[in-house]
Write an enzyme that holds these catalytic residues in place. Structure first.
Site, short mmCIF file in Angstrom:
data_model
loop_
_atom_site.label_atom_id
_atom_site.label_comp_id
_atom_site.label_asym_id
_atom_site.label_seq_id
_atom_site.Cartn_x
_atom_site.Cartn_y
_atom_site.Cartn_z
N GLU A 145 17.10 30.78 -1.36
CA GLU A 145 16.86 31.64 -0.47
C GLU A 145 17.65 32.25 0.03
O GLU A 145 18.74 31.33 0.46
CB GLU A 145 15.83 30.98 0.75
CG GLU A 145 14.49 30.56 0.39
CD GLU A 145 13.75 29.63 1.33
OE1 GLU A 145 13.74 30.11 2.52
OE2 GLU A 145 12.97 29.02 1.20
N GLU A 158 13.31 22.71 1.81
CA GLU A 158 13.92 22.45 3.23
C GLU A 158 13.41 21.13 4.06
O GLU A 158 13.07 21.10 4.92
CB GLU A 158 13.75 23.92 4.22
CG GLU A 158 14.32 24.95 3.53
CD GLU A 158 14.31 26.11 4.62
OE1 GLU A 158 13.78 26.20 5.74
OE2 GLU A 158 14.95 27.11 4.16
O1 AHR Z 1 11.66 32.72 3.70
C1 AHR Z 1 11.14 32.30 4.84
C2 AHR Z 1 11.24 30.75 5.15
O2 AHR Z 1 12.55 30.63 5.24
C3 AHR Z 1 10.79 29.80 4.04
O3 AHR Z 1 9.43 29.35 4.16
C4 AHR Z 1 11.72 28.67 4.44
O4 AHR Z 1 11.95 27.88 3.38
C5 AHR Z 1 12.73 29.33 5.14
O5 AHR Z 1 13.08 28.66 6.41
#
Ligand code: AHR
Length: 502
Positions: free
Chosen positions: A291, A172
């Protein structure tokens, strides 16, 4: 309400890559400490890993786990987690405002991954660090021996290289919350140089470049095209992340959110193809949806957590029935895009926005979202079939034309099995499903698995599993060998897996 579906053997979207049933363990909250690892727990093995949690991970059949972050990785010194445990430093983790003891690092995590039969998708720090530490960790993990970092690994008792195939180039990096967030050009440059030397160290690895943190980022789109201008030829995948919430208590709208996930996937695939065209390249860059989940229940509780504690209970969302439906719609969306999405990680796996929860010193238990994931992971491998569907649609606050039925079918030729995954988004009416199924010869209805609960806010706990799958009776399949008619009733607000065998 009625729905008509056509399932035809030849209408293929693509083969599933088993890695779409991946998940994620970050050094965050209780994911590692008191989650997968708790020496002294009654179920702990000789390495300190909880067998009860490991057994539930095995039930999910997760082929790959992303590690060690997440936001955490952008401040991580991987060298802190190798060598004698008693020498490892206690660090401040600036990403989550906690303390990290480094008792678990690369080699311990590898042992756990082996224990649960999973592969590791490693992430490198492109926040505070860059190309050099990234190539060193590849050498430590993947080089056979006879070099500084590989011999150091061997001196740590690991003679064979791990040969980890899949590596994330940071996490990210478009987000201002990220430790050492970068502009798209800055990221593109550092990622390109890191990619180059990582692949020089091990040419067999595949790399994931950071796409946008979510589709609502102001830089979404420009971020992808700008950073891809730098890295297109060097990477194999672009990452996508999405988390959904129902803060306004608007369930029809919440259930429509997977349409946004679908649009996100198609847009990023389109941008990859645009850069491919600009570069006149033969190479296709695919997608790693590394994610995805529902995340919002724990937001208020997290603001109360005292800073700089070790393994506090962060991001411990307790999921209800409607979250399981959204997770189901998200899984179906990933399947429908199997031609481009080759990797996906349910974020995360244990305790932190997770399908599996553990009580410190106590039980491990299954959240509601455990079940759609388990079903898809077990029965959703093979050829994904495009299934035209006729069903009524609705408009919600943010989405138009949301079909009441979200569905896809997967044909597993090896097992001679077809699984139809279906979410009924109608909160009040059952869907009477009629599916015409062609091209498989004689078929029998093996099972209709159903997840539903009259209370959409029902949750599971360590004490009680209110939301769990049952077998739905009453479906039928008949007709000539060439074309069969399946009839099934999908209760209001339900997740269904109809398994057919030939
Ligand atoms: O999964 C939780 C968080 O969400 C992770 O660390 C990050 O990559 C995202 O913002």
């Amino acid at each position: 309400m009625k729905a008509k579906l056509t399932v035809h053997r030849e209408f293929s979207i693509g083969e599933t890559d088993k890695r779409i049933y991946g998940s994620f363990i970050e050094h965050l909250g209780r994911a590692v400490y008191t989650g997968i690892y708790e020496p002294g727990h009654p179920s702990a093995d000789s390495e300190g890993f909880r067998n009860d949690a490991a057994d539930l991970v095995k039930e999910l059949d997760v082929p790959i786990v992303r590690y060690p972050g997440g936001n955490f990785v952008s401040g991580y010194n991987w060298e802190d987690g190798i060598g004698p445990v008693e020498n490892r430093p206690m660090r401040l983790d600036l990403a989550w405002g906690t303390k990290e003891s480094n008792r678990v690092g690369i080699n311990e995590f590898a042992k756990w991954a082996k224990k649960v039969n999973t592969d590791v998708m490693m992430a490198v720090n492109l926040g505070t660090r860059g190309a050099e530490s990234a190539r060193n960790i590849v050498e430590y993990c993947n080089f056979k021996g006879g070099s500084y970092w590989s011999d150091l690994r061997r001196s740590h008792g690991v003679s064979d290289p791990y040969n980890y195939k899949l590596w994330c180039l940071g996490n990210e990096m478009d987000g201002p919350w990220q430790i050492c967030h970068r502009t798209a050009d800055e990221y593109g440059r550092v990622a390109a140089e890191a990619a180059k030397v990582m692949k020089w160290t091990d040419p067999s690895i595949e790399l994931v470049a950071c796409g946008s943190s979510n589709a609502r980022m102001p830089s979404f789109g420009t971020w992808e095209s700008t950073m891809l201008d730098h890295v297109y030829d060097l990477v194999d995948y672009v990452s996508l992340h999405i988390y959904f919430a129902n803060r306004e208590e608007d369930t029809p709208n919440f259930l429509g959110r997977s349409l946004e996930m679908d649009r996100f996937i198609k847009t990023v695939a389109g941008i990859c193809d645009l850069v491919q065209a600009k570069k006149n390249s033969k190479k296709t860059v695919n997608l790693s949806f590394d994610e995805w989940n529902v995340w919002y229940h724990s937001n208020d509780a997290d603001r109360q957590i005292e800073k700089w504690t070790e393994a506090p209970a962060l991001l411990e969302d307790i999921y209800n029935m409607e979250d399981a439906l959204v997770a189901g719609c998200m899984l179906i969306t990933l399947l429908k895009n199997a031609d481009r999405v080759k990797v996906a990680c349910l974020a995360q796996l244990v305790n932190v926005i997770a399908p599996i929860m553990t009580v410190k010193g106590g039980k491990a238990w299954r959240q509601t979202i455990f079940y759609p994931f388990m079903d898809a992971s077990r029965y959703g491998r093979g050829t994904v079939l495009r299934c035209p569907v006729t069903v009524e649609k609705y408009d919600s606050k943010e989405y138009s034309d949301v079909p009441y039925l979200e569905t896809v079918a997967v044909h597993n030729a090896e097992k001679k099995e077809i699984s139809i995954f279906a979410v009924n988004r109608n909160l009040n009416e059952a869907i009477n499903l009629e599916a015409e199924i062609a091209g498989f010869g004689d078929l029998r209805l093996a099972e209709h698995r159903l997840l539903c609960h009259k209370d959409l806010k029902a949750v599971n706990s360590a004490q009680e599993e209110k939301v769990k799958p049952v077998v739905q009776q009453g479906g039928s399949i008949e007709g000539s060998d060439g074309s069969k008619l399946l009839q099934a009733s999908l209760p209001p607000a339900s997740w269904n897996v109809i398994r057919l065998q030939y």
